[in-house]
Design an enzyme around this catalytic site. Structure first.
Site, PDB file in Angstrom:
ATOM      1  N   GLU A   1       0.902  -1.235   0.136  1.00  0.00           N
ATOM      2  CA  GLU A   1       0.014   0.098   0.110  1.00  0.00           C
ATOM      3  C   GLU A   1       0.846   1.172   0.114  1.00  0.00           C
ATOM      4  O   GLU A   1       0.465   2.195  -0.598  1.00  0.00           O
ATOM      5  CB  GLU A   1      -1.070  -0.052   1.253  1.00  0.00           C
ATOM      6  CG  GLU A   1      -1.918  -1.183   1.006  1.00  0.00           C
ATOM      7  CD  GLU A   1      -2.985  -1.157   2.268  1.00  0.00           C
ATOM      8  OE1 GLU A   1      -4.106  -1.314   1.980  1.00  0.00           O
ATOM      9  OE2 GLU A   1      -2.368  -1.192   3.233  1.00  0.00           O
TER      10      GLU A   1
ATOM     11  N   GLU B   1      -4.333  -9.525   3.944  1.00  0.00           N
ATOM     12  CA  GLU B   1      -5.235  -9.235   5.350  1.00  0.00           C
ATOM     13  C   GLU B   1      -6.414 -10.224   5.459  1.00  0.00           C
ATOM     14  O   GLU B   1      -6.823 -10.630   6.467  1.00  0.00           O
ATOM     15  CB  GLU B   1      -6.040  -7.973   5.007  1.00  0.00           C
ATOM     16  CG  GLU B   1      -4.833  -6.634   5.362  1.00  0.00           C
ATOM     17  CD  GLU B   1      -3.968  -6.437   4.333  1.00  0.00           C
ATOM     18  OE1 GLU B   1      -3.393  -5.223   4.580  1.00  0.00           O
ATOM     19  OE2 GLU B   1      -4.049  -7.135   3.220  1.00  0.00           O
TER      20      GLU B   1
END
Length: 269
Positions: free
Chosen positions: A123, A143
């Site tokens: 990210e 995640e």
């Protein structure tokens, strides 16, 4: 570059090299897993880049063999459960999401990634402008394997860069992929031999820093607006932005350097 000694909770280092600000992730004993302190210091480092007129380009890198394994969940989970962020309000947000209360970065950021580059690592690089990857990179947006969702921009930017199907492949399986796949998906812009990624990133950053700073910032923001709000929104600003740039000292220097057949010396004014 000698790796500085890191405290147990990790730290973010900053080093000035002329117009460049090197921002180092430093917690190699824990695969550079991010703690609240590291988040706070990263926001401060990004804010320093934007606020200091002598700095033109940021270079994000990591100490040790890996970029980052992502979040240090035992220290970050309590914040997530409370819906809190580790970066104080008013700072530049490193993931550049436009979250209320945070500033968005204006100056360019080049990232050098290597080894394990998981979750937050992906990210951060997708939120930057240019990414150089070592050929030993191992990427994973995992995640879903931890019962949570990526909220640092992966669900937005992976689809924008690679298409929805490619994004779903990696977001929903949490699989691990390498630098060749990251290059194919447009997550990184260049792949080099392991150990050369920082030097390559610095070369790119130096090339950017040699250009007219006001024009660089305006160009970056225009491209970003086109991606986020559409081409028409970006085009609406063309005439006004160009008029301001054309009346700057740097634009005059650009003309002089062209006539005199020499490299321009830009001041950012």
């Amino acid at each position: 570059m000698t790796d500085p000694i890191a405290p147990p909770e990790g730290t973010i280092t900053t080093e000035r090299r002329g117009a460049l600000l090197l921002i180092g992730i430093n917690r190699p004993a824990k695969y550079n897993g991010f703690t609240p302190r590291m988040f706070r210091e990263l926001g401060e480092a990004y804010s320093l880049l934007d606020d200091d007129p002598d700095l033109r380009v940021g270079v994000l890198h990591a100490f040790g063999k890996h970029f980052t394994a992502g979040l240090d969940l035992p220290t970050i989970a309590p914040l997530m459960q409370r819906g809190e962020k580790a970066i104080p309000l008013g700072n530049v947000e490193p993931t550049d999401l436009g979250t209320p209360g945070y500033r968005r970065r204006t100056k360019p950021m080049v990232v050098a990634v290597k080894g394990i580059t998981y979750t937050l690592g992906i990210e951060l690089m997708l939120a930057a402008d240019i990414v150089v990857a070592a050929d030993d990179c191992r990427f994973s947006q995992l995640e879903v394997k931890r019962g949570i969702m990526a909220t640092g921009g992966a669900t937005l930017r992976m689809a924008e860069r690679a298409g929805l199907g490619n994004a779903m492949l990696h977001l929903l399986t949490g699989d691990e992929f390498g630098s060749v796949e990251a290059l194919r998906l447009n997550f990184v812009q260049k792949v080099v031999a392991a150990g050369q990624e920082l030097e390559a990133a610095l070369d790119i950053a130096q090339a950017i820093a040699a250009q007219a700073p006001l024009a660089v910032v305006a160009t970056r923001l225009s491209a970003l607006k086109a991606v986020e709000h559409g081409p028409l929104a970006a085009m609406e600003e063309f005439i006004d932005v160009q008029a301001k740039l054309a009346n700057s000292e740097d634009a005059k220097e650009g003309v002089r350097s062209f006539v005199e057949r020499r490299a321009a010396k830009f001041t950012g004014r």
